[in-house]
Design an enzyme around this catalytic site. Structure first.
Site, PDB file in Angstrom:
ATOM      1  N   SER A  20      41.406  55.044  36.670  1.00  0.00           N
ATOM      2  CA  SER A  20      40.952  53.679  36.382  1.00  0.00           C
ATOM      3  C   SER A  20      40.428  53.630  34.949  1.00  0.00           C
ATOM      4  O   SER A  20      39.513  54.368  34.584  1.00  0.00           O
ATOM      5  CB  SER A  20      39.825  53.309  37.348  1.00  0.00           C
ATOM      6  OG  SER A  20      38.955  52.387  36.741  1.00  0.00           O
ATOM      7  N   HIS A  45      45.757  52.774  36.111  1.00  0.00           N
ATOM      8  CA  HIS A  45      45.166  51.675  36.884  1.00  0.00           C
ATOM      9  C   HIS A  45      44.289  50.835  35.952  1.00  0.00           C
ATOM     10  O   HIS A  45      43.310  51.327  35.389  1.00  0.00           O
ATOM     11  CB  HIS A  45      44.342  52.288  38.021  1.00  0.00           C
ATOM     12  CG  HIS A  45      43.672  51.302  38.926  1.00  0.00           C
ATOM     13  ND1 HIS A  45      44.282  50.789  40.053  1.00  0.00           N
ATOM     14  CD2 HIS A  45      42.433  50.742  38.891  1.00  0.00           C
ATOM     15  CE1 HIS A  45      43.451  49.963  40.674  1.00  0.00           C
ATOM     16  NE2 HIS A  45      42.313  49.921  39.985  1.00  0.00           N
ATOM     17  N   ASP A  47      41.775  47.819  35.564  1.00  0.00           N
ATOM     18  CA  ASP A  47      40.846  46.952  36.280  1.00  0.00           C
ATOM     19  C   ASP A  47      40.569  45.710  35.447  1.00  0.00           C
ATOM     20  O   ASP A  47      39.857  45.771  34.441  1.00  0.00           O
ATOM     21  CB  ASP A  47      39.539  47.715  36.551  1.00  0.00           C
ATOM     22  CG  ASP A  47      39.722  48.715  37.676  1.00  0.00           C
ATOM     23  OD1 ASP A  47      40.125  48.288  38.770  1.00  0.00           O
ATOM     24  OD2 ASP A  47      39.482  49.910  37.450  1.00  0.00           O
ATOM     25  N   MET A  49      38.865  42.164  35.059  1.00  0.00           N
ATOM     26  CA  MET A  49      37.707  41.437  35.611  1.00  0.00           C
ATOM     27  C   MET A  49      37.403  40.204  34.769  1.00  0.00           C
ATOM     28  O   MET A  49      37.472  40.262  33.536  1.00  0.00           O
ATOM     29  CB  MET A  49      36.484  42.349  35.602  1.00  0.00           C
ATOM     30  CG  MET A  49      36.702  43.641  36.359  1.00  0.00           C
ATOM     31  SD  MET A  49      35.220  44.646  36.343  1.00  0.00           S
ATOM     32  CE  MET A  49      35.761  46.031  37.340  1.00  0.00           C
ATOM     33  N   HIS A  78      45.008  45.796  38.639  1.00  0.00           N
ATOM     34  CA  HIS A  78      44.159  45.400  39.765  1.00  0.00           C
ATOM     35  C   HIS A  78      43.398  44.159  39.307  1.00  0.00           C
ATOM     36  O   HIS A  78      42.440  44.259  38.539  1.00  0.00           O
ATOM     37  CB  HIS A  78      43.225  46.577  40.093  1.00  0.00           C
ATOM     38  CG  HIS A  78      42.235  46.291  41.169  1.00  0.00           C
ATOM     39  ND1 HIS A  78      41.164  47.120  41.435  1.00  0.00           N
ATOM     40  CD2 HIS A  78      42.150  45.278  42.066  1.00  0.00           C
ATOM     41  CE1 HIS A  78      40.465  46.625  42.444  1.00  0.00           C
ATOM     42  NE2 HIS A  78      41.038  45.501  42.833  1.00  0.00           N
ATOM     43  N   MET A  80      40.914  41.558  39.513  1.00  0.00           N
ATOM     44  CA  MET A  80      39.667  41.094  40.140  1.00  0.00           C
ATOM     45  C   MET A  80      39.275  39.810  39.431  1.00  0.00           C
ATOM     46  O   MET A  80      38.284  39.750  38.695  1.00  0.00           O
ATOM     47  CB  MET A  80      38.594  42.188  40.008  1.00  0.00           C
ATOM     48  CG  MET A  80      38.858  43.365  40.942  1.00  0.00           C
ATOM     49  SD  MET A  80      37.903  44.823  40.509  1.00  0.00           S
ATOM     50  CE  MET A  80      38.962  45.510  39.255  1.00  0.00           C
ATOM     51  N   MET A 149      39.158  48.576  49.040  1.00  0.00           N
ATOM     52  CA  MET A 149      38.023  48.839  48.146  1.00  0.00           C
ATOM     53  C   MET A 149      36.959  49.617  48.907  1.00  0.00           C
ATOM     54  O   MET A 149      36.530  49.209  49.988  1.00  0.00           O
ATOM     55  CB  MET A 149      37.406  47.529  47.631  1.00  0.00           C
ATOM     56  CG  MET A 149      38.249  46.766  46.628  1.00  0.00           C
ATOM     57  SD  MET A 149      38.741  47.715  45.176  1.00  0.00           S
ATOM     58  CE  MET A 149      37.148  48.171  44.480  1.00  0.00           C
ATOM     59  N   GLY A 154      33.691  45.548  40.713  1.00  0.00           N
ATOM     60  CA  GLY A 154      32.926  45.070  39.559  1.00  0.00           C
ATOM     61  C   GLY A 154      32.504  46.182  38.612  1.00  0.00           C
ATOM     62  O   GLY A 154      32.482  45.983  37.410  1.00  0.00           O
ATOM     63  N   ASP A 184      40.085  52.678  46.381  1.00  0.00           N
ATOM     64  CA  ASP A 184      39.533  52.495  45.041  1.00  0.00           C
ATOM     65  C   ASP A 184      38.012  52.354  45.114  1.00  0.00           C
ATOM     66  O   ASP A 184      37.498  51.444  45.751  1.00  0.00           O
ATOM     67  CB  ASP A 184      40.159  51.216  44.442  1.00  0.00           C
ATOM     68  CG  ASP A 184      39.746  50.959  43.008  1.00  0.00           C
ATOM     69  OD1 ASP A 184      38.926  51.720  42.468  1.00  0.00           O
ATOM     70  OD2 ASP A 184      40.264  49.977  42.431  1.00  0.00           O
ATOM     71  N   GLY A 185      37.319  53.290  44.452  1.00  0.00           N
ATOM     72  CA  GLY A 185      35.863  53.224  44.342  1.00  0.00           C
ATOM     73  C   GLY A 185      35.187  54.455  44.893  1.00  0.00           C
ATOM     74  O   GLY A 185      35.344  54.789  46.065  1.00  0.00           O
ATOM     75  N   GLY A 186      34.471  55.160  44.030  1.00  0.00           N
ATOM     76  CA  GLY A 186      33.699  56.321  44.482  1.00  0.00           C
ATOM     77  C   GLY A 186      34.544  57.498  44.925  1.00  0.00           C
ATOM     78  O   GLY A 186      34.078  58.351  45.686  1.00  0.00           O
TER      79      GLY A 186
END
Ligand code: DX5
Ligand code: ZN
Length: 228
Positions: A20, A45, A47, A49, A78, A80, A149, A154, A184-186
């Site tokens: 990301s 990837h 992101d 926003m 992606h 958002m 997610m 964010g 996606d995330g963590g």
């Protein structure tokens, strides 16, 4: 790359690692792409926003387009953003091979998913941690990939939410082996194993790669943690 080509490249090649770009060095974007490619990344990837759908701003289609020629790796956007339909053509023109929209932004996404496919890209649909799988069930035939997610979208660097594991398992069960399932995330060497076990085959990772000096080692560590 055509939709078919990107799907062929992804299918059956789990674990796919998608860095990301939220935490990359934007002062040397081209160099970062080169380093990620050399390190064994499977896609890039992006992101996107808008400060409205999520409380943060990142970048848009011109930034992505500026490095499109730098690599053959698939570009995965992606989105958002609250009104993805308004900017869709820009992301297609920028050379995105996979475009993912959020069900929370577009509650009736069939038309938009169709437009993504007609534009030559693979179509992805994402759900936030608080959204049940039932919300996207009717649209699974319209998408090539589902992105679960595992943090509130964010920001990078958040803690992995285990509720996403149940959703992965539920989706894998409905979708069958063929479909692409992303998380996606963590994602880090501790969380990637359980996510793979639950059925994910594409793993978006920001901090676990960009917080490390050696991207090759960071990506290898993620892959290894998947198979152990
Ligand atoms: C969050 C983004 C993620 C994020 C991942 O809104 O969609 O792609 O950057 O970053 P880490 O891996 O740090 O959670
Ligand atoms: Zn993302």
């Amino acid at each position: 790359m055509s939709r078919q080509a990107v799907l062929e490249r992804f299918r059956g090649n789990s674990p796919l690692i998608a860095p990301s770009m939220l935490k990359c060095d934007f002062g040397d974007l081209g160099g970062e792409i080169d380093r990620l490619e050399a390190a064994g990344a499977d896609s890039i990837h992006w992101d996107v926003m808008d400060g409205h759908f999520v409380p943060n701003l990142s970048y848009g289609a011109p930034v992505i387009e500026s490095v499109r020629k730098r690599t053959e790796l698939p570009f995965d956007a992606h989105l958002m953003i609250s009104d993805p339909g308004r900017y869709l053509d820009d992301f297609l023109r920028a050379g995105c091979d996979l475009i993912t929209i959020h069900i929370e932004a577009v509650p009736e996404p069939a038309t938009l998913l169709r437009r993504i496919r007609e534009g030559g890209a693979a179509a992805g649909l994402s759900i936030n941690p608080g959204t049940p799988v039932a919300a996207i069930r009717d649209y699974l035939n319209n998408c090539d990939l589902v992105l679960v997610m595992s943090v509130e979208p964010g920001f990078g660097g958040q803690k992995f939410l285990p509720i996403s594991l149940d959703k992965l398992a539920e989706l894998r069960n409905i979708l069958g082996r063929e479909a692409l399932l992303a998380i996606d995330g963590g994602i880090d060497p501790r969380t990637i194993g359980p996510a793979a076990e639950a059925g994910a085959d594409l793993f978006v990772a920001g901090s676990a790669i960009f917080d490390e000096e050696d991207y090759r080692m960071a990506i290898a560590r993620l892959r290894d943690a998947c198979s152990s």
